[in-house]
Design a protein around this motif. Structure first.
Motif, PDB file in Angstrom:
ATOM      1  N   VAL A   1     -19.784  48.994  31.473  1.00 21.27           N
ATOM      2  CA  VAL A   1     -20.538  47.737  31.322  1.00 21.27           C
ATOM      3  C   VAL A   1     -20.253  46.811  32.502  1.00 21.27           C
ATOM      4  O   VAL A   1     -21.165  46.168  33.050  1.00 21.27           O
ATOM      5  N   VAL A   2     -18.989  46.738  32.908  1.00 21.45           N
ATOM      6  CA  VAL A   2     -18.620  45.874  34.041  1.00 21.45           C
ATOM      7  C   VAL A   2     -19.276  46.370  35.327  1.00 21.45           C
ATOM      8  O   VAL A   2     -19.868  45.597  36.084  1.00 21.45           O
ATOM      9  N   LEU A   3     -19.188  47.681  35.582  1.00 22.91           N
ATOM     10  CA  LEU A   3     -19.754  48.243  36.811  1.00 22.91           C
ATOM     11  C   LEU A   3     -21.276  48.120  36.837  1.00 22.91           C
ATOM     12  O   LEU A   3     -21.866  47.816  37.893  1.00 22.91           O
ATOM     13  N   SER A   4     -21.925  48.337  35.701  1.00 17.19           N
ATOM     14  CA  SER A   4     -23.391  48.261  35.668  1.00 17.19           C
ATOM     15  C   SER A   4     -23.898  46.845  35.912  1.00 17.19           C
ATOM     16  O   SER A   4     -25.020  46.656  36.393  1.00 17.19           O
ATOM     17  N   SER A   5     -23.084  45.855  35.565  1.00 15.89           N
ATOM     18  CA  SER A   5     -23.508  44.463  35.802  1.00 15.89           C
ATOM     19  C   SER A   5     -23.482  44.109  37.290  1.00 15.89           C
ATOM     20  O   SER A   5     -24.135  43.153  37.714  1.00 15.89           O
ATOM     21  N   LEU A   6     -22.702  44.856  38.081  1.00 14.84           N
ATOM     22  CA  LEU A   6     -22.592  44.567  39.516  1.00 14.84           C
ATOM     23  C   LEU A   6     -23.646  45.303  40.344  1.00 14.84           C
ATOM     24  O   LEU A   6     -23.855  44.977  41.519  1.00 14.84           O
ATOM     25  N   LEU A   7     -24.311  46.284  39.759  1.00 18.35           N
ATOM     26  CA  LEU A   7     -25.242  47.120  40.504  1.00 18.35           C
ATOM     27  C   LEU A   7     -26.554  46.425  40.883  1.00 18.35           C
ATOM     28  O   LEU A   7     -26.998  46.520  42.043  1.00 18.35           O
TER      29      LEU A   7
ATOM     30  N   VAL B   1     -12.216  40.341  27.676  1.00 21.78           N
ATOM     31  CA  VAL B   1     -11.711  41.261  28.699  1.00 21.78           C
ATOM     32  C   VAL B   1     -12.845  41.690  29.638  1.00 21.78           C
ATOM     33  O   VAL B   1     -12.681  41.742  30.863  1.00 21.78           O
ATOM     34  N   ILE B   2     -14.011  42.005  29.027  1.00 26.02           N
ATOM     35  CA  ILE B   2     -15.163  42.416  29.834  1.00 26.02           C
ATOM     36  C   ILE B   2     -15.578  41.302  30.792  1.00 26.02           C
ATOM     37  O   ILE B   2     -15.818  41.540  31.994  1.00 26.02           O
ATOM     38  N   ASP B   3     -15.667  40.092  30.285  1.00 30.49           N
ATOM     39  CA  ASP B   3     -16.140  38.983  31.121  1.00 30.49           C
ATOM     40  C   ASP B   3     -15.142  38.634  32.222  1.00 30.49           C
ATOM     41  O   ASP B   3     -15.534  38.295  33.344  1.00 30.49           O
ATOM     42  N   LEU B   4     -13.848  38.725  31.917  1.00 32.92           N
ATOM     43  CA  LEU B   4     -12.853  38.478  32.961  1.00 32.92           C
ATOM     44  C   LEU B   4     -12.934  39.575  34.031  1.00 32.92           C
ATOM     45  O   LEU B   4     -12.779  39.293  35.235  1.00 32.92           O
ATOM     46  N   SER B   5     -13.195  40.812  33.603  1.00 34.40           N
ATOM     47  CA  SER B   5     -13.364  41.911  34.564  1.00 34.40           C
ATOM     48  C   SER B   5     -14.615  41.702  35.411  1.00 34.40           C
ATOM     49  O   SER B   5     -14.629  42.000  36.618  1.00 34.40           O
ATOM     50  N   LYS B   6     -15.664  41.192  34.768  1.00 36.08           N
ATOM     51  CA  LYS B   6     -16.885  40.895  35.519  1.00 36.08           C
ATOM     52  C   LYS B   6     -16.629  39.838  36.583  1.00 36.08           C
ATOM     53  O   LYS B   6     -17.131  39.941  37.718  1.00 36.08           O
ATOM     54  N   VAL B   7     -15.855  38.828  36.235  1.00 37.52           N
ATOM     55  CA  VAL B   7     -15.538  37.775  37.206  1.00 37.52           C
ATOM     56  C   VAL B   7     -14.825  38.376  38.413  1.00 37.52           C
ATOM     57  O   VAL B   7     -15.166  38.086  39.573  1.00 37.52           O
ATOM     58  N   ALA B   8     -13.830  39.246  38.145  1.00 34.78           N
ATOM     59  CA  ALA B   8     -13.097  39.886  39.245  1.00 34.78           C
ATOM     60  C   ALA B   8     -14.030  40.759  40.081  1.00 34.78           C
ATOM     61  O   ALA B   8     -13.979  40.735  41.332  1.00 34.78           O
TER      62      ALA B   8
ATOM     63  N   LEU C   1     -21.609  35.149  37.946  1.00 34.75           N
ATOM     64  CA  LEU C   1     -20.216  34.722  37.847  1.00 34.75           C
ATOM     65  C   LEU C   1     -20.034  33.695  36.740  1.00 34.75           C
ATOM     66  O   LEU C   1     -19.049  33.714  35.996  1.00 34.75           O
ATOM     67  N   PHE C   2     -21.014  32.798  36.632  1.00 36.70           N
ATOM     68  CA  PHE C   2     -20.881  31.736  35.640  1.00 36.70           C
ATOM     69  C   PHE C   2     -21.350  32.164  34.246  1.00 36.70           C
ATOM     70  O   PHE C   2     -21.029  31.503  33.267  1.00 36.70           O
ATOM     71  N   LYS C   3     -22.113  33.267  34.182  1.00 37.68           N
ATOM     72  CA  LYS C   3     -22.501  33.761  32.849  1.00 37.68           C
ATOM     73  C   LYS C   3     -21.282  34.167  32.023  1.00 37.68           C
ATOM     74  O   LYS C   3     -21.129  33.744  30.889  1.00 37.68           O
ATOM     75  N   PRO C   4     -20.376  35.010  32.572  1.00 40.72           N
ATOM     76  CA  PRO C   4     -19.181  35.329  31.786  1.00 40.72           C
ATOM     77  C   PRO C   4     -18.274  34.124  31.573  1.00 40.72           C
ATOM     78  O   PRO C   4     -17.647  33.996  30.520  1.00 40.72           O
TER      79      PRO C   4
END
Length: 553
Positions: free
Chosen positions: A29-35, A139-146, A286-289
């Motif tokens: 989920v984290v990786l797919s949000s960055l694609l 955890v997911i949202d913090l990973s997304k931020v990173a 970035l601000f969504k999570p």
């Protein structure tokens, strides 16, 4: 002793494959949000800026597929979290139900039904929300931020550092609102328990409320409880709304700053148009999570409050352990039940004075004794001690030399037959009212007990029975296991004289060969008993007649 954390670990240990799949889904989920932002950068820089359209359709399809893949992975993650949360709630409620059966009677005296129900409903659901909507998503949202910061750094280290400057500010704001939300949410759960308690009290006392025209008073009290609950909810919503608004303002400021720094006049970031578009997309992401952290934080605080309530309930002191090695023959040999009260004193845990003081009396097996005295002098409390539902503060009550407080609950119904003032129905037929759904009691035994009290052939629902019939049904329930000791707690108090006379005939018949203890406020009908125990101010009075003249007949 189990706690919420123990049960969570146990539930996770039962489904290790599901936990592993969930962990993989979180990463995907984290990786797919960055694609999608990366694909957007390629479309702009390599296609639109150069006015090349050869691969535009293919890249557009890839972009759509990436967005759909992210949505699918998020759906699967949510479904698995919901499944885990429901399993956890089921485990928590099962453990709390088991705990409920081991709590001492004094707990239910000091806590309303609404407070107890609140642990099973509100607290359990808050823990479910903690895992379904709070902790894992955090955890997911913090990973997304990173991940977003790293992606931005690939475009421009300056822009990444600029974005990082906003994170400590958000952290400080988040810390403040986390504490405020936790306190507000805990207060909200307390007020909600009061609302549920008042509603339960109203339903239980509805006949009395209507009889004394106290509907308006109960309604006003309920409105007060609702207002207190509303104020706590309003405070929770206020903190949540303010937090979200602050995050939105900060996001707008950062995007505006990125656009200004990327302009031709300044060009302080050194990025292409495609990178700028992808950066704006990433900054928004970035601000969504971070924005979601407010809701997740609220769910976590609710969950913490729920865990605190459940752990408090699960760690309550339990009844003292019974002597499970006792057998029925050891307690009531030859179905005889002689009672001995040895200097019995009792004080409620939160009481200042003794309810019962130095009760000493011996009741031979097969005798019928009446306990008389004013209301509130301790007669019903004494019966609870005889039943082993509470332990004396000092002294002991023994049946044939066995301390009643040591008798395990599995033997209790074979020793005691208890009839209270009020009949408490259960779901089911008339036969179920007698057996209480106990598989050890046969249908034949139930019919025999009903025939004994004159209710054989009755097929109406319990609600259609008269008060006298309900008391007869209580007696059938008490004698169906053929116990040698019967306890009657003022069972004729609400009956007319004709029904009382019929009931006394049944009691006389049921008492043959049994030890009978009966609470009564009436001196009439004392000829049915072998002796009288007069209790006043928690003490046996000097005028007590342990045996009446007819006791030897």
């Amino acid at each position: 002793m189990n706690t919420t954390r123990t049960l969570v670990r146990r539930e996770a240990g039962r489904h290790p494959i599901q936990v592993a799949v969930l962990a993989i889904l979180v990463i995907l989920v984290v990786l797919s949000s960055l694609l999608p932002p990366q694909i957007l950068r390629i479309i702009i820089d390599q296609q639109l800026s150069k006015k090349i359209s050869g691969n535009l359709l293919f890249l557009a399809i890839i972009y759509v597929v990436a967005v759909l893949l992210g949505a699918l992975l998020d759906f699967l993650k949510t479904a698995m979290l919901t499944l885990f949360g429901q399993r956890l709630v089921n485990s928590l409620r099962s453990e709390m139900a088991h705990k409920l059966t081991r709590l001492p009677l004094g707990y239910f005296t000091n806590h309303t039904p609404g407070e107890v129900t609140s642990h099973f409903s509100n607290d359990a659901e808050q823990v479910n929300a903690l895992f379904s909507n709070g902790l894992v998503n955090l955890v997911i949202d913090l990973s997304k931020v990173a991940g977003i910061i790293i992606s931005i750094a690939c475009f421009s280290m300056k822009l990444a550092l600029l974005s990082l400057l906003f994170i400590p500010l958000i952290a400080v704001i988040t810390r403040y609102f986390r504490k405020a939300l936790f306190l507000a949410q805990k207060k909200n759960l307390e007020e909600l328990a009061k609302v549920n308690g008042h509603l339960s009290e109203t339903l239980q006392s509805i006949h009395m409320i209507k009889a004394f025209a106290r509907e308006r008073y109960m309604e006003m009290r309920y409105q007060e409880r609702l207002l207190d609950n509303f104020e706590t909810i309003d405070r929770v919503n206020l903190y949540d709304s303010v937090f979200s608004a602050i995050v939105t303002i900060l996001k707008s400021l950062l995007i505006a700053l990125v656009v200004v720094l990327s302009s031709d006049q300044i060009n302080g970031l050194g990025i292409t148009i495609g990178m700028l578009a992808a950066s704006i997309d990433l900054v928004s992401d970035l601000f969504k999570p971070i924005d979601a952290l407010g809701m997740e934080m609220e769910e976590i605080q609710k969950g913490r409050s729920g865990i605190d309530g459940i752990d408090t309930f699960l760690t309550l002191p339990e009844e003292e352990r019974k002597n499970e090695s006792l057998t029925l023959d050891a307690v009531i040999p030859q179905n005889q039940a002689g009672l001995e009260f040895n200097h019995v004193c009792f004080r409620y845990p939160d009481g200042d004075e003794e309810v019962l003081h130095d009760i000493c009396i011996t009741i031979p097996s097969g005798k019928r004794m009446a306990f008389i005295g004013r209301t509130g002098v301790g007669k019903s409390t004494l019966f609870r001690l005889i039943l082993g539902l509470m332990r004396p503060t000092t002294g002991a009550i023994r049946i044939n030399g066995v301390d009643v407080a040591d008798i395990p609950s599995r033997l209790r119904r074979h020793i005691y037959g208890y009839v209270s003032q009020d009949f408490v129905p259960v779901d089911g037929t008339i036969l179920d009212q007698v057996s209480l759904h106990d598989p050890a009691i046969s249908e034949e035994a139930c019919r025999k007990a009903l025939s004994f009290v004159g209710l054989d052939g009755v097929s109406v629902s319990v609600d259609e029975l008269s008060q006298g019939q309900k008391q007869l049904l209580s007696i059938a329930r008490a004698i169906v296991s053929d116990p040698p000791l019967l306890l009657f707690d003022e069972i004729t108090a609400s009956l007319d004289s004709q029904t009382e006379e019929h009931l006394m005939e049944v009691l006389d018949h049921a008492s043959k060969g049994r030890t009978v203890l009966s609470i009564s406020h009436r001196l009439g009908g004392m000829n049915h008993y072998d002796g009288i125990v007069h209790i006043e101010n928690g003490k046996i009075q000097d005028d007590t007649m342990t045996l009446l003249p007819n006791s030897e007949k």
